[in-house]
Design a protein around this motif. Structure first.
Motif, PDB file in Angstrom:
ATOM      1  N   LEU A 238       4.882  -3.931  23.230  1.00  0.00           N
ATOM      2  CA  LEU A 238       6.247  -3.494  23.506  1.00  0.00           C
ATOM      3  C   LEU A 238       7.291  -4.392  22.835  1.00  0.00           C
ATOM      4  CD1 LEU A 238       6.128  -2.449  27.286  1.00  0.00           C
ATOM      5  CD2 LEU A 238       6.692  -0.982  25.347  1.00  0.00           C
ATOM      6  N   TRP A 239       7.013  -5.704  22.775  1.00  0.00           N
ATOM      7  CA  TRP A 239       8.036  -6.641  22.306  1.00  0.00           C
ATOM      8  C   TRP A 239       7.666  -7.375  21.017  1.00  0.00           C
ATOM      9  CZ3 TRP A 239       7.677  -5.931  27.708  1.00  0.00           C
ATOM     10  CH2 TRP A 239       8.855  -5.528  28.324  1.00  0.00           C
ATOM     11  N   SER A 240       6.566  -6.990  20.369  1.00  0.00           N
ATOM     12  CA  SER A 240       6.158  -7.716  19.159  1.00  0.00           C
ATOM     13  C   SER A 240       7.195  -7.588  18.047  1.00  0.00           C
ATOM     14  CB  SER A 240       4.794  -7.220  18.674  1.00  0.00           C
ATOM     15  OG  SER A 240       4.838  -5.818  18.385  1.00  0.00           O
ATOM     16  N   ALA A 241       7.755  -6.399  17.861  1.00  0.00           N
ATOM     17  CA  ALA A 241       8.754  -6.209  16.803  1.00  0.00           C
ATOM     18  C   ALA A 241       9.976  -7.081  17.051  1.00  0.00           C
ATOM     19  CB  ALA A 241       9.156  -4.738  16.722  1.00  0.00           C
ATOM     20  N   ALA A 242      10.328  -7.283  18.327  1.00  0.00           N
ATOM     21  CA  ALA A 242      11.511  -8.082  18.662  1.00  0.00           C
ATOM     22  C   ALA A 242      11.294  -9.554  18.325  1.00  0.00           C
ATOM     23  CB  ALA A 242      11.853  -7.919  20.141  1.00  0.00           C
ATOM     24  N   TRP A 243      10.156 -10.117  18.745  1.00  0.00           N
ATOM     25  CA  TRP A 243       9.996 -11.558  18.488  1.00  0.00           C
ATOM     26  C   TRP A 243       9.684 -11.846  17.023  1.00  0.00           C
ATOM     27  CZ3 TRP A 243       5.287 -13.322  16.777  1.00  0.00           C
ATOM     28  CH2 TRP A 243       4.131 -12.645  17.156  1.00  0.00           C
ATOM     29  N   LEU A 244       9.071 -10.910  16.323  1.00  0.00           N
ATOM     30  CA  LEU A 244       8.886 -11.100  14.884  1.00  0.00           C
ATOM     31  C   LEU A 244      10.236 -11.065  14.157  1.00  0.00           C
ATOM     32  CD1 LEU A 244       5.683  -8.966  14.228  1.00  0.00           C
ATOM     33  CD2 LEU A 244       5.897 -11.446  14.023  1.00  0.00           C
ATOM     34  N   SER A 245      11.123 -10.198  14.615  1.00  0.00           N
ATOM     35  CA  SER A 245      12.461 -10.130  14.026  1.00  0.00           C
ATOM     36  C   SER A 245      13.259 -11.389  14.347  1.00  0.00           C
ATOM     37  CB  SER A 245      13.205  -8.894  14.541  1.00  0.00           C
ATOM     38  OG  SER A 245      12.553  -7.709  14.126  1.00  0.00           O
ATOM     39  N   GLN A 246      13.055 -11.936  15.539  1.00  0.00           N
ATOM     40  CA  GLN A 246      13.714 -13.193  15.877  1.00  0.00           C
ATOM     41  C   GLN A 246      13.239 -14.322  14.961  1.00  0.00           C
ATOM     42  OE1 GLN A 246      12.797 -12.800  20.262  1.00  0.00           O
ATOM     43  NE2 GLN A 246      14.805 -13.753  20.439  1.00  0.00           N
ATOM     44  N   GLY A 255      21.462 -16.384  10.149  1.00  0.00           N
ATOM     45  CA  GLY A 255      20.624 -15.313  10.707  1.00  0.00           C
ATOM     46  C   GLY A 255      21.331 -14.400  11.679  1.00  0.00           C
ATOM     47  N   GLU A 256      22.291 -14.935  12.463  1.00  0.00           N
ATOM     48  CA  GLU A 256      22.974 -14.109  13.462  1.00  0.00           C
ATOM     49  C   GLU A 256      23.739 -12.945  12.827  1.00  0.00           C
ATOM     50  OE1 GLU A 256      22.737 -14.327  16.651  1.00  0.00           O
ATOM     51  OE2 GLU A 256      21.522 -16.146  16.719  1.00  0.00           O
ATOM     52  N   LEU A 257      24.130 -13.117  11.567  1.00  0.00           N
ATOM     53  CA  LEU A 257      24.868 -12.045  10.886  1.00  0.00           C
ATOM     54  C   LEU A 257      24.000 -10.810  10.657  1.00  0.00           C
ATOM     55  CD1 LEU A 257      26.783 -14.124   8.171  1.00  0.00           C
ATOM     56  CD2 LEU A 257      27.661 -13.292  10.366  1.00  0.00           C
ATOM     57  N   TRP A 258      22.674 -10.986  10.757  1.00  0.00           N
ATOM     58  CA  TRP A 258      21.762  -9.882  10.470  1.00  0.00           C
ATOM     59  C   TRP A 258      21.400  -9.075  11.718  1.00  0.00           C
ATOM     60  CZ3 TRP A 258      20.765  -9.060   5.378  1.00  0.00           C
ATOM     61  CH2 TRP A 258      21.030 -10.111   4.506  1.00  0.00           C
ATOM     62  N   ASN A 259      22.005  -9.382  12.865  1.00  0.00           N
ATOM     63  CA  ASN A 259      21.636  -8.697  14.112  1.00  0.00           C
ATOM     64  C   ASN A 259      21.709  -7.170  14.029  1.00  0.00           C
ATOM     65  OD1 ASN A 259      20.909 -10.965  15.473  1.00  0.00           O
ATOM     66  ND2 ASN A 259      22.701 -11.042  16.805  1.00  0.00           N
ATOM     67  N   PRO A 260      22.806  -6.587  13.501  1.00  0.00           N
ATOM     68  CA  PRO A 260      22.842  -5.116  13.423  1.00  0.00           C
ATOM     69  C   PRO A 260      21.711  -4.538  12.582  1.00  0.00           C
ATOM     70  CG  PRO A 260      25.034  -6.041  13.094  1.00  0.00           C
ATOM     71  CD  PRO A 260      24.073  -7.187  13.060  1.00  0.00           C
ATOM     72  N   ILE A 261      21.338  -5.264  11.510  1.00  0.00           N
ATOM     73  CA  ILE A 261      20.235  -4.792  10.674  1.00  0.00           C
ATOM     74  C   ILE A 261      18.905  -4.943  11.412  1.00  0.00           C
ATOM     75  CG2 ILE A 261      18.992  -5.192   8.516  1.00  0.00           C
ATOM     76  CD1 ILE A 261      21.612  -6.029   7.257  1.00  0.00           C
ATOM     77  N   LEU A 262      18.745  -6.056  12.152  1.00  0.00           N
ATOM     78  CA  LEU A 262      17.499  -6.295  12.882  1.00  0.00           C
ATOM     79  C   LEU A 262      17.262  -5.232  13.943  1.00  0.00           C
ATOM     80  CD1 LEU A 262      17.495 -10.183  13.354  1.00  0.00           C
ATOM     81  CD2 LEU A 262      16.229  -8.805  11.693  1.00  0.00           C
ATOM     82  N   GLU A 263      18.328  -4.799  14.597  1.00  0.00           N
ATOM     83  CA  GLU A 263      18.185  -3.754  15.616  1.00  0.00           C
ATOM     84  C   GLU A 263      17.609  -2.479  15.001  1.00  0.00           C
ATOM     85  OE1 GLU A 263      22.081  -3.352  17.164  1.00  0.00           O
ATOM     86  OE2 GLU A 263      22.119  -5.371  18.046  1.00  0.00           O
ATOM     87  N   ASN A 264      18.118  -2.115  13.830  1.00  0.00           N
ATOM     88  CA  ASN A 264      17.608  -0.911  13.160  1.00  0.00           C
ATOM     89  C   ASN A 264      16.222  -1.132  12.569  1.00  0.00           C
ATOM     90  OD1 ASN A 264      19.921   1.230  13.087  1.00  0.00           O
ATOM     91  ND2 ASN A 264      20.924  -0.708  12.629  1.00  0.00           N
ATOM     92  N   ILE A 266      13.891  -3.045  13.947  1.00  0.00           N
ATOM     93  CA  ILE A 266      12.987  -2.923  15.092  1.00  0.00           C
ATOM     94  C   ILE A 266      12.785  -1.452  15.452  1.00  0.00           C
ATOM     95  CG2 ILE A 266      12.741  -3.437  17.553  1.00  0.00           C
ATOM     96  CD1 ILE A 266      14.254  -6.052  17.015  1.00  0.00           C
ATOM     97  N   TYR A 267      13.872  -0.689  15.383  1.00  0.00           N
ATOM     98  CA  TYR A 267      13.766   0.739  15.676  1.00  0.00           C
ATOM     99  C   TYR A 267      12.846   1.426  14.666  1.00  0.00           C
ATOM    100  CZ  TYR A 267      15.032   5.663  15.925  1.00  0.00           C
ATOM    101  OH  TYR A 267      14.978   7.030  16.004  1.00  0.00           O
ATOM    102  N   PHE A 268      12.971   1.044  13.382  1.00  0.00           N
ATOM    103  CA  PHE A 268      12.139   1.658  12.344  1.00  0.00           C
ATOM    104  C   PHE A 268      10.666   1.323  12.562  1.00  0.00           C
ATOM    105  CE2 PHE A 268      10.017   1.003   8.189  1.00  0.00           C
ATOM    106  CZ  PHE A 268       9.985   2.329   7.761  1.00  0.00           C
ATOM    107  N   VAL A 269      10.372   0.051  12.848  1.00  0.00           N
ATOM    108  CA  VAL A 269       8.986  -0.355  13.089  1.00  0.00           C
ATOM    109  C   VAL A 269       8.422   0.361  14.313  1.00  0.00           C
ATOM    110  CG1 VAL A 269       7.506  -2.307  13.705  1.00  0.00           C
ATOM    111  CG2 VAL A 269       9.297  -2.593  11.985  1.00  0.00           C
ATOM    112  N   LEU A 339      17.827  -6.590  21.521  1.00  0.00           N
ATOM    113  CA  LEU A 339      17.507  -6.176  20.152  1.00  0.00           C
ATOM    114  C   LEU A 339      16.681  -4.900  20.122  1.00  0.00           C
ATOM    115  CD1 LEU A 339      16.630  -9.572  18.390  1.00  0.00           C
ATOM    116  CD2 LEU A 339      18.651  -8.158  18.027  1.00  0.00           C
ATOM    117  N   SER A 340      15.807  -4.734  21.097  1.00  0.00           N
ATOM    118  CA  SER A 340      14.887  -3.587  21.097  1.00  0.00           C
ATOM    119  C   SER A 340      15.408  -2.406  21.910  1.00  0.00           C
ATOM    120  CB  SER A 340      13.520  -4.025  21.649  1.00  0.00           C
ATOM    121  OG  SER A 340      13.651  -4.662  22.900  1.00  0.00           O
ATOM    122  N   ARG A 341      16.675  -2.434  22.306  1.00  0.00           N
ATOM    123  CA  ARG A 341      17.192  -1.393  23.209  1.00  0.00           C
ATOM    124  C   ARG A 341      17.163   0.003  22.583  1.00  0.00           C
ATOM    125  NH1 ARG A 341      21.666  -4.009  21.078  1.00  0.00           N
ATOM    126  NH2 ARG A 341      23.316  -2.648  20.241  1.00  0.00           N
TER     127      ARG A 341
END
Length: 445
Positions: A238-246, A255-264, A266-269, A339-341
């Motif tokens: 459930l949370w692997s994509a989130a911690w790998l993105s972190q 890195g914090e500037l990439w949050n909007p991209i990371l959310e998408n 994680i959604y793609f993965v 991030l994974s919402r």
């Protein structure tokens, strides 16, 4: 998993093209040091020193270029990513092997080593108590606001308990009577069992419905956390994509500037492995049960004023279901969901997480560091050594920390019992004796 396999085949094919056609195409222009014997033979057969110098210089240039290309194609970065991939695969294999060996379990027995509330007391630390030791009436059990943080921590602990093998005794009810007093809280085991039978829930998620008869309509749904290897594997899925993105965000500059991209990302993965994620989406039957309890006319509304709590996986699921259904949820060491919402169905907004979820985060506990937290949370201290940081995830240790800091008798009325293991196992101070019994006579017996 066909989508994931197709994705890896595509990326693997691209890497194959680069690996076999990029570096050799450069070497074709100047040759390769694989013909070393031929170069040495030419050098020895040369008639003049000048010819030998030309051949030797040409050889040195080829050697240097070969080394450069080798570093590009087989450099340290490639090795780092290869070892990282092997480590991730090893972790998942270990979880799967552990799940297979350990099997599944339904729960554990009652908490042992009880100290009577009339004989021992932890005084609240008035100088630096946790701001959330006392919670507002919107979250706390009505009339029990002063012990709210400890109450939810305790309820998340007993979510792991179950009836004995014969089913004749209800360990959960016994522990509710010990903590709140006889008859103050009721384990609505029959309601949960009937619902599971009627809806034929095909999920291993376990939860307990606890009502408070003297507090009209107020109910707490306690969700069991990680209890065996299969639960740990579900956490990872459930949370692997989130911690790998972190981890990726930590490596990237700013890195914090990439949050909007990371959310998408994680959604793609998650979209690629959506079929597999459905099988471990334990939050869906939980959210369905919450809606069933809160809907108008259900059980005559006696369970409509609902709160959700849980530890570890249970806390993460509680916060997901709470945000989806508009129900206050209190997690203890639960993984976060910011991030994974977008991966949950239905999707969760940032505003829902900020309004309805609250997470208790022990120091050094790695699990509540997964994903980004919402606005409401409480950090608590953990006395475990740095080399034993995993023990900070223990629910009973967190309960002891809250009791030691907030006190079990903050106003002289709402008393809660204490436990021998707080001092014996976790090193907290002995509680102050206020009755006839001594600590040694109770805990060393």
């Amino acid at each position: 998993n066909i989508p994931i396999a197709s994705f890896f085949m595509m990326t693997g094919f691209i890497s194959l093209i680069r690996y076999y056609f990029n570096a050799p195409s450069v070497l074709q222009e100047v040759g390769s040091i694989s013909i070393l014997d031929e170069e040495v033979t030419k050098s020895l057969a040369a008639d003049t020193k000048a010819e030998r110098e030309v051949i030797r210089g040409d050889f040195y240039e080829k050697s240097r270029l070969n080394m450069i290309i080798g570093k590009v194609s087989h450099g340290n970065r490639r090795n780092v990513w290869m070892y990282t991939f092997i480590a991730v695969v090893g972790i998942f294999c270990s979880l799967f092997l552990g799940a297979y060996v350990m099997g599944s379990s339904e729960g554990h027995g009652e908490i042992e080593g009880l100290l009577d509330m009339n004989d021992f007391v932890y005084e609240p630390k008035h100088k630096l108590p946790y701001p959330t030791c006392r919670m507002g009436s919107d979250v706390a059990i009505p009339g029990e606001e002063d012990t709210a943080l400890a109450d939810y921590a305790y309820l998340s602990v007993i979510a792991y308990t179950d009836s004995d093998a014969t089913g004749t005794n209800n360990s959960t009810q016994e522990q509710l009577d010990v903590w709140f007093g006889k008859g103050f809280a009721v384990d609505e085991k029959g309601v949960v069992e009937d619902y599971r039978k009627e809806t034929k829930i095909d999920s291993s998620v376990q939860f307990k419905l606890i009502s408070f008869p003297s507090r009209t309509n107020f109910t707490v749904l306690a969700v069991r956390g990680t209890n065996n290897g299969w639960d740990a594997l579900s956490d990872a899925q459930l949370w692997s994509a989130a911690w790998l993105s972190q981890a990726l965000r930590f490596i990237l500059p700013f890195g914090e500037l990439w949050n909007p991209i990371l959310e998408n990302l994680i959604y793609f993965v998650s979209a690629l492995q959506s079929t597999r994620l459905k099988k471990v989406a334990y939050y869906q039957p939980l959210a369905k049960f919450v809606r069933h309890l809160k809907e108008e006319g259900s059980y005559d509304g006696i369970y409509s004023d609902l709160r959700i709590t849980g530890h570890s996986l249970g806390g993460g699921l509680a916060m997901i279901a709470g945000a989806q259904t508009g129900t206050p949820a209190i997690g203890l060491s639960g993984p976060n969901n910011m991030l994974s919402r977008l991966t949950f169905k239905p999707r969760i907004t940032k505003e829902q997480l900020d309004e309805f979820t609250f997470n208790i985060i022990p120091d050094k506990d790695p699990v509540p560091r997964i994903d980004d937290r919402a606005e409401l949370y409480q950090r608590i201290h953990c006395r475990a050594s740095d080399s034993n940081f995993a023990d900070c995830h223990t629910s009973t240790r967190s309960l002891c920390e809250i009791l030691s800091t907030c006190g079990n008798n903050p106003n002289g009325v709402n008393k809660r019992p204490l436990f021998c293991f707080c001092h014996d196992e976790f090193g907290y101070d002995k509680p102050r004796q206020i009755g006839d019994k001594t600590y040694e006579s109770v805990c060393d017996a």
